[in-house]
Design a protein around this motif. Structure first.
Motif, short mmCIF file in Angstrom:
data_model
loop_
_atom_site.label_atom_id
_atom_site.label_comp_id
_atom_site.label_asym_id
_atom_site.label_seq_id
_atom_site.Cartn_x
_atom_site.Cartn_y
_atom_site.Cartn_z
N ALA A 1 44.18 56.76 49.60
CA ALA A 1 42.75 56.41 49.74
C ALA A 1 42.57 55.11 50.53
N ARG A 2 43.44 54.13 50.25
CA ARG A 2 43.26 52.82 50.88
C ARG A 2 43.60 52.82 52.36
N THR A 3 44.30 53.87 52.82
CA THR A 3 44.63 53.97 54.25
C THR A 3 43.38 53.87 55.10
N PHE B 1 54.68 39.05 29.88
CA PHE B 1 53.88 40.27 29.77
C PHE B 1 52.41 40.00 30.06
N ARG B 2 51.80 40.85 30.88
CA ARG B 2 50.36 40.80 31.08
C ARG B 2 49.80 42.17 30.79
N LEU B 3 48.54 42.22 30.38
CA LEU B 3 47.90 43.52 30.17
C LEU B 3 47.68 44.15 31.54
N MET B 4 48.41 45.18 31.84
CA MET B 4 48.28 45.80 33.17
C MET B 4 46.95 46.54 33.24
N ASP C 1 38.37 50.93 50.04
CA ASP C 1 38.52 49.59 50.63
C ASP C 1 38.16 48.54 49.58
N HIS C 2 38.62 47.32 49.82
CA HIS C 2 38.28 46.27 48.84
C HIS C 2 38.41 44.88 49.45
N GLU C 3 37.80 44.72 50.66
CA GLU C 3 37.75 43.39 51.28
C GLU C 3 39.16 42.90 51.58
N GLY D 1 42.21 42.02 34.44
CA GLY D 1 42.16 40.81 35.26
C GLY D 1 42.05 41.15 36.73
N HIS D 2 41.60 40.16 37.49
CA HIS D 2 41.42 40.41 38.93
C HIS D 2 41.28 39.08 39.65
N ARG D 3 41.75 39.04 40.90
CA ARG D 3 41.64 37.79 41.66
C ARG D 3 40.18 37.47 41.96
N VAL D 4 39.35 38.49 42.06
CA VAL D 4 37.94 38.25 42.47
C VAL D 4 36.97 38.59 41.34
N TYR D 5 37.12 39.76 40.74
CA TYR D 5 36.16 40.15 39.68
C TYR D 5 36.34 39.26 38.45
N LYS D 6 35.32 38.53 38.10
CA LYS D 6 35.30 37.78 36.83
C LYS D 6 34.23 38.44 35.95
N ASN D 7 34.06 39.73 36.19
CA ASN D 7 33.13 40.56 35.46
C ASN D 7 33.78 41.94 35.47
N ASP E 1 50.42 34.99 25.16
CA ASP E 1 51.52 34.03 24.98
C ASP E 1 52.02 33.54 26.35
N LYS E 2 51.77 32.26 26.63
CA LYS E 2 52.14 31.70 27.94
C LYS E 2 53.63 31.85 28.20
N ASN E 3 54.43 31.91 27.13
CA ASN E 3 55.89 32.00 27.34
C ASN E 3 56.36 33.44 27.53
N PRO F 1 33.31 47.17 38.94
CA PRO F 1 32.37 48.32 38.96
C PRO F 1 33.10 49.66 39.13
N ARG F 2 34.27 49.61 39.76
CA ARG F 2 35.02 50.85 39.97
C ARG F 2 35.59 51.37 38.64
N ALA F 3 35.92 50.41 37.75
CA ALA F 3 36.51 50.81 36.45
C ALA F 3 35.49 51.58 35.62
C1 SDX Z 1 44.30 45.51 42.33
O1 SDX Z 1 42.60 41.97 45.29
C2 SDX Z 1 42.16 43.15 45.10
O2 SDX Z 1 41.00 43.46 45.44
C3 SDX Z 1 43.13 44.10 44.44
C4 SDX Z 1 42.54 45.47 44.08
C5 SDX Z 1 42.18 46.28 45.31
O3 SDX Z 1 41.34 47.18 45.19
O4 SDX Z 1 42.81 46.04 46.37
O5 SDX Z 1 41.39 45.33 43.26
C6 SDX Z 1 43.56 46.31 43.33
O6 SDX Z 1 45.35 45.02 42.65
C7 SDX Z 1 43.70 45.26 40.97
C8 SDX Z 1 44.57 44.31 40.10
C9 SDX Z 1 45.71 45.15 39.51
N1 SDX Z 1 46.69 44.28 38.86
C10 SDX Z 1 46.81 44.30 37.49
O7 SDX Z 1 46.05 44.92 36.74
C11 SDX Z 1 48.00 43.51 36.98
C12 SDX Z 1 47.55 42.70 35.74
N2 SDX Z 1 46.66 41.70 36.23
C13 SDX Z 1 47.20 40.40 36.52
O8 SDX Z 1 48.50 40.39 36.99
C14 SDX Z 1 46.21 39.47 37.19
O9 SDX Z 1 45.01 39.61 36.59
C15 SDX Z 1 46.03 39.56 38.68
C16 SDX Z 1 47.33 39.54 39.42
C17 SDX Z 1 45.28 40.78 39.05
C18 SDX Z 1 45.27 38.33 39.07
O10 SDX Z 1 46.17 37.26 38.79
P1 SDX Z 1 45.62 35.80 38.62
O11 SDX Z 1 44.89 35.43 39.85
O12 SDX Z 1 46.64 34.87 38.08
O13 SDX Z 1 44.58 36.08 37.50
P2 SDX Z 1 43.41 35.22 37.19
O14 SDX Z 1 43.13 34.14 38.17
O15 SDX Z 1 42.32 36.17 36.89
O16 SDX Z 1 44.04 34.53 35.86
C19 SDX Z 1 43.28 33.75 35.08
C20 SDX Z 1 44.13 33.51 33.86
C21 SDX Z 1 45.55 33.09 34.18
O17 SDX Z 1 45.91 32.23 33.09
P3 SDX Z 1 46.01 30.65 33.40
O18 SDX Z 1 47.08 30.51 34.44
O19 SDX Z 1 44.64 30.23 33.88
O20 SDX Z 1 46.41 30.09 32.05
O21 SDX Z 1 44.26 34.72 33.09
C22 SDX Z 1 45.63 35.07 32.96
C23 SDX Z 1 46.40 34.33 34.04
O22 SDX Z 1 47.70 34.03 33.57
N3 SDX Z 1 45.71 36.49 33.20
C24 SDX Z 1 46.15 37.40 32.30
C25 SDX Z 1 45.99 38.63 32.93
N4 SDX Z 1 45.49 38.45 34.16
C26 SDX Z 1 45.33 37.13 34.33
N5 SDX Z 1 46.64 37.27 31.07
C27 SDX Z 1 47.00 38.42 30.44
N6 SDX Z 1 46.87 39.67 30.97
C28 SDX Z 1 46.39 39.80 32.22
N7 SDX Z 1 46.26 41.00 32.77
#
Ligand code: SDX
Length: 393
Positions: free
Chosen positions: A352-354, A263-266, A193-195, A269-275, A258-260, A278-280
């Protein structure tokens, strides 16, 4: 004034809600299931104990755990007619497309236990979901690799049962590796689960209309599939394979910054974790354990992943934007080493998430104040205007 609807920021739909299930502190990198740290649950318990905890709100006694395991085990078979369902898919169907369809199809078989106002039937539907999703996941895998379907075995624990349904073949005896089974069980705990993430919010919104739980979980699976969410584990491994060697990492780091470049590092990054997620951290430790158990030394993907993490975490772009590895960064390396194709990674996440989805669905249904979700909007379209006949346009 264009007659826009006023957007009431205080308005909440089911997407932003109160819950007693999971707590995340994104700045501190803390994750608690019903108050218990994920590190302790992953270390000391098994996945079905976590399922019980998420559903019931407390850790089970020994008797409660034994009863729960027994009941889940005896729901693992699916209706025999469902097996025919799988043969309707194209051979190259993505396993996630099969999961969306087959979990949704459960509502066609178990409608007798979907009176969601009956607590007993809610519990039966929850048990059925937790028990049958691994069987459907294994069936999706077998169909994907073109091997005969394998039935669940009641003398095996939950995760060992899933492994044998995936990897056993009629031609020889299959013995579950207990180290791998324990590692996969721990991976399921990490994903349970993850909120209010995107897929959980989808399940809550679907459930708020009174839709049956099987259809709601199918909606959650569909949402999880996206590469920005659960699909990131598959995308992260493909990214590591594309990078291939450590010397190509700077090229991909530059692209990620590169903003243009879309590509993102898959796995970063995370919508909530800015640290650090812990699962990683636990995932990385599990990866080393699995590779050791399998005698895999110097896995090139792990080498690229660890060097990529080292470089990214010392790069001001990632530091400033607080981008850290998330759960999807290392999971693919482990799952691939265990023998799963990348197409199955998000299926395992959904498996697992089910439990989290069904626990959150149950909490919502049991909330007397619950109303149908109805997010509002900030209208930015055309102001009111009169119709013009086609010959005057
Ligand atoms: C999961 O929500 C959950 O809890 C999800 C999850 C769960 O258990 O349910 O934790 C599972 O989905 C984990 C996340 C898996 N997704 C990825 O790994 C895909 C790569 N990550 C990104 O697409 C991104 O980080 C997101 C989608 C996860 C979050 O997107 P946001 O909200 O745009 O990211 P952010 O607010 O953290 O971004 C801050 C900045 C942004 O730049 P600016 O617009 O401020 O200039 O960082 C950039 C983003 O563009 N950024 C990245 C990046 N992630 C964010 N740049 C390069 N590589 C990345 N991976």
């Amino acid at each position: 004034d264009t007659g826009m609807f006023t957007f009431d920021p205080g308005f909440t739909s089911t997407a932003s809600c109160e819950s007693q299930i999971t707590y995340i502190d994104g700045d501190e990198g803390i994750l608690l299931y019903r108050g218990y740290p994920i590190e302790q649950l992953a270390e000391h318990g098994d996945f079905l104990e976590t399922c019980y905890l998420l559903l019931e709100g407390k850790l089970p006694t020994a008797q409660e755990k034994s009863d729960f395991d027994y009941r889940v085990t005896r729901h693992t078979m699916v209706h025999e007619q469902l097996l025919r369902f799988f043969h309707g898919f194209r051979r190259d169907a993505h396993p996630m497309s099969i999961m969306v369809a087959s979990v949704g199809a459960l509502s066609a078989f178990y409608h007798d236990s979907t009176d969601i106002n009956d607590p007993k039937q809610r519990m039966i539907a929850s048990m059925r979901m937790i028990a049958k999703v691994p069987t459907l996941a294994a069936l999706a895998y077998k169909y994907h690799v073109g091997q005969p379907f394998v039935y669940p075995q009641n003398d095996l624990d939950y995760t060992s049962n899933f492994l044998q349904m995936c990897f056993a073949v009629p031609c020889e005896e299959y013995k579950v590796n207990p180290v791998l089974s324990r590692a996969l069980d721990r991976i399921f705990i990490l994903h349970a689960d993850h909120e209010q993430n995107a897929s959980t919010s989808t399940v809550r919104l679907a459930g708020s209309s009174g839709a049956n739980p099987f259809a709601c979980i199918a909606a959650g699976i569909a949402c999880l599939w996206g590469p920005a969410h659960g699909g990131a584990n598959e995308a992260a491994l493909k990214m590591l394979e594309e990078i291939g060697t450590v010397d190509r990492i700077p090229e991909f780091i530059a692209r990620a910054k590169d903003k243009n470049d879309p590509f993102r590092l898959m796995g970063f990054g995370h919508r909530v974790y800015k640290n650090y997620d812990p699962r990683a951290k636990i995932m990385q430790k599990t990866t080393h354990e699995v590779l050791n158990e399998l005698g895999i030394k110097d896995d090139p993907l792990l080498e690229v992943a660890m060097e990529l993490e080292r470089i990214a975490l010392s790069d001001e772009y990632f530091i400033e934007k607080k981008l850290y590895p998330n759960i999807d960064f290392y999971s693919g390396i482990t799952l691939k080493a265990m023998g799963f194709p990348t197409a199955m990674f998000t299926v395992l996440f959904a498996l697992a998430r089910t439990t989290g989805w069904i626990a959150q669905w149950k909490e919502m249904i049991e909330d007397p104040a619950q109303k149908i979700g109805r997010p509002r909007q900030l209208y930015t379209g055309a102001p009111r205007r009169d119709y013009v006949n086609i010959n005057q346009r």
